[in-house]
Design a protein around this motif. Structure first.
Motif, PDB file in Angstrom:
ATOM      1  N   SER A  38       0.800  -1.357   0.048  1.00  0.00           N
ATOM      2  CA  SER A  38       0.067  -0.009   0.134  1.00  0.00           C
ATOM      3  C   SER A  38       0.937   1.316  -0.045  1.00  0.00           C
ATOM      4  N   GLU A  39       2.158   1.081  -0.104  1.00  0.00           N
ATOM      5  CA  GLU A  39       3.097   2.221   0.162  1.00  0.00           C
ATOM      6  C   GLU A  39       4.389   1.979  -0.538  1.00  0.00           C
ATOM      7  N   ARG A  40       4.986   3.040  -1.055  1.00  0.00           N
ATOM      8  CA  ARG A  40       6.170   2.897  -1.694  1.00  0.00           C
ATOM      9  C   ARG A  40       7.517   3.927  -1.145  1.00  0.00           C
ATOM     10  N   THR A  41       8.671   3.743  -1.419  1.00  0.00           N
ATOM     11  CA  THR A  41       9.413   4.811  -0.472  1.00  0.00           C
ATOM     12  C   THR A  41      10.302   5.191  -1.623  1.00  0.00           C
ATOM     13  N   ILE A  42      10.217   6.589  -1.957  1.00  0.00           N
ATOM     14  CA  ILE A  42      11.043   7.296  -3.045  1.00  0.00           C
ATOM     15  C   ILE A  42      12.603   6.852  -2.722  1.00  0.00           C
ATOM     16  N   GLY A  43      13.379   6.564  -3.646  1.00  0.00           N
ATOM     17  CA  GLY A  43      14.757   6.086  -3.558  1.00  0.00           C
ATOM     18  C   GLY A  43      15.777   7.091  -3.897  1.00  0.00           C
ATOM     19  N   ARG A  49      13.604  14.039  -2.370  1.00  0.00           N
ATOM     20  CA  ARG A  49      12.409  13.590  -1.677  1.00  0.00           C
ATOM     21  C   ARG A  49      12.793  12.022  -1.011  1.00  0.00           C
ATOM     22  N   ALA A  50      13.984  11.644  -1.503  1.00  0.00           N
ATOM     23  CA  ALA A  50      14.369  10.436  -0.855  1.00  0.00           C
ATOM     24  C   ALA A  50      13.905  10.003   0.421  1.00  0.00           C
ATOM     25  N   GLY A  51      13.176   8.981   0.617  1.00  0.00           N
ATOM     26  CA  GLY A  51      12.961   8.469   1.883  1.00  0.00           C
ATOM     27  C   GLY A  51      11.535   8.649   2.207  1.00  0.00           C
ATOM     28  N   GLU A  52      10.835   9.586   1.520  1.00  0.00           N
ATOM     29  CA  GLU A  52       9.330   9.751   1.615  1.00  0.00           C
ATOM     30  C   GLU A  52       8.576   8.647   1.270  1.00  0.00           C
TER      31      GLU A  52
END
Length: 362
Positions: free
Chosen positions: A205-210, A214-217
Motif C-alpha cells: 500500500s506504500e512505496r519509498t522514494i529512492g 524527496r528520497a525516503g518519503e
C-alpha cells in the motif's frame, strides 16, 4: 499533406528532450514554436531548435502551426487536443490518447468532424525492431501466428524517479504506463483484440522514494501494481501479457511471437531498434536462433518519427488515433476483467497498421 509539416510543441518537460533529438533530422517536419506553463522552459526549447516561444493559447491559435505536438501530462491530453482541433490543427500526442477511454472518444469525434487527424504515441512500433518482426510474419517465416507473450517486470519507478507519485495513482500503474508500448506492438504484429481476461494485485500500500530531494518519503499506492492477462486477437492468436512494478528482474524476452513454423524474439517495444531472432521448426535441434537482417521500419528512428510518417502517408499515420483508442480500450477492459474475474469483450477495434518498408531517413 503539405511538406514540411509545421509543428508547435505544447509541453516542454523531460520527454521533449527525446523529441528534440529527432525533429531536426526529419526532412518533412519543421519546428516552429514551443509553449509551456513555464515560459522559461518554452524559451529554452525554442532557442535550441529555432522557433518562437509562445503561450499555449497563442501557439494553438497560430496560423503558422499545422500540427500541435501534445507533450503535456496525461490528464491534459484531451483538453489540449480538443483546443487544437477546434483551432483547425492536426494533433499528435504522447500516450495515452487521454487519461480515460471516456475522455478519449470526444477527441476522435472532433477530429473526424473537422476533417483533421489525431494521432498518438508510441511511435516505437515504426522502428526497425518491431517492423523487422512484422516483415518476418508477413513473409511467412513463422507460419500461422498462434500465440505471443509480452513481459515487462520491474521493481517500480520509485527507485529512480524523484517524483513517482503519479505512477501509483489512478491512470498510472505498470499496465497504463508501460502497456501502450507492448499492446501497440502486439496489435501491430497480430492485429486487433476482441476479448480479454486477467488478474491483478497490489500487495503493498506504500512505496519509498529512492532518489532526489524527496528520497525516503513514503507515497501511497492506489493502483494495481502487478497485472497479467490473456488477449484474444481477432485472428484467433492469444497473447499473454505480464506488466509489473513488483519484481526484481526477469530473463524473459520482452515479446515473443510463436507460429506453426517458427518463433520470433522481438526487441523491447520501448525502443525503436534491436535484433529480431528467429527459430525455425525445420531446424529445431541445432543452435537455431538466427538473427534476422533488418528488413522493415524507419532506420535510426526516434520519438517523433510518427510526424515524418504523418506526411509520408498523406495524413494517414500508422500511429492513428484509432489504434491508440483501441490500445487504451484493451488496457481498461483488462483491468476491469481482472477485478470482475471474467472474460470481457473489447468493444472497439481498429485496422491493423500497414507495415513500414525499410526506410532511411533523408
Amino acid at each position: 499533406m503539405a511538406s514540411p509539416l509545421r509543428v508547435g510543441v505544447v509541453g516542454c518537460g523531460n520527454i521533449v528532450e527525446q523529441y528534440l533529438a529527432t525533429l531536426p533530422h526529419l526532412a518533412d517536419v519543421r519546428f516552429v514554436a514551443a509553449a509551456d506553463l513555464d515560459p522559461a522552459r518554452a524559451q529554452a526549447v525554442a532557442d535550441r531548435v529555432g522557433g518562437r516561444a509562445l503561450t499555449v493559447d497563442e501557439l494553438i491559435a497560430d496560423p503558422e502551426v499545422d500540427l500541435v505536438l501534445n507533450l503535456t501530462i496525461p490528464d491534459a491530453h484531451d483538453r489540449i487536443a480538443l483546443a487544437a482541433i477546434a483551432a483547425g490543427k492536426h494533433v499528435h500526442g504522447e500516450k495515452p490518447l487521454a487519461a480515460t477511454l471516456e475522455r478519449a472518444k470526444p477527441v476522435l469525434e472532433a477530429a473526424a468532424a473537422a476533417g483533421l487527424v489525431a494521432s498518438c504515441a508510441p511511435d516505437t512500433v515504426l522502428g526497425t525492431g518491431t517492423q523487422t518482426a512484422r516483415a518476418a510474419i508477413e513473409d511467412g517465416l513463422i507460419g500461422i501466428p498462434i500465440s505471443a507473450t509480452a513481459t515487462m517486470m520491474a521493481a517500480g519507478h520509485e527507485r529512480w524517479h524523484p517524483n513517482p507519485d503519479f505512477y501509483y495513482q489512478p491512470g498510472g500503474g505498470p499496465l497504463l504506463d508501460m502497456g501502450p508500448y507492448y499492446v501497440s506492438a502486439l496489435v501491430t504484429l497480430l492485429g486487433p483484440v476482441v476479448s480479454v481476461i486477467g488478474a491483478a494485485s497490489a500487495l503493498r500500500s506504500e512505496r519509498t522514494i529512492g532518489s532526489g530531494p524527496r528520497a525516503g518519503e513514503i507515497i501511497p499506492v492506489n493502483v494495481d501494481t502487478h497485472v497479467t492477462g490473456v488477449l484474444t486477437h481477432a485472428s484467433g492468436a492469444l497473447s499473454t501479457i505480464v506488466m509489473s512494478f513488483d519484481t526484481v528482474g526477469t530473463k524473459a524476452s520482452n515479446i515473443e511471437i510463436h507460429g506453426t513454423e517458427g518463433s520470433l524474439i522481438v526487441p523491447d517495444p520501448n525502443h525503436f531498434a534491436g535484433d529480431v531472432h528467429l527459430k525455425r521448426l525445420s531446424d529445431p535441434w541445432q543452435d537455431p536462433w538466427e538473427t534476422l537482417p533488418v528488413s522493415g521500419g524507419y532506420v535510426d528512428g526516434g520519438r517523433g518519427i510518427a510526424l515524418q510518417d504523418f506526411v509520408r502517408t498523406d495524413g494517414s499515420p500508422r500511429t492513428s488515433g484509432e489504434l491508440a483508442f483501441h490500445v487504451l480500450d484493451i488496457m481498461e477492459t483488462l483491468l476491469r476483467a481482472a477485478h470482475e474475474g471474467r472474460s470481457l469483450a473489447v468493444e472497439s477495434t481498429c485496422e491493423r497498421p500497414a507495415p513500414v518498408p525499410l526506410t532511411e531517413l533523408d
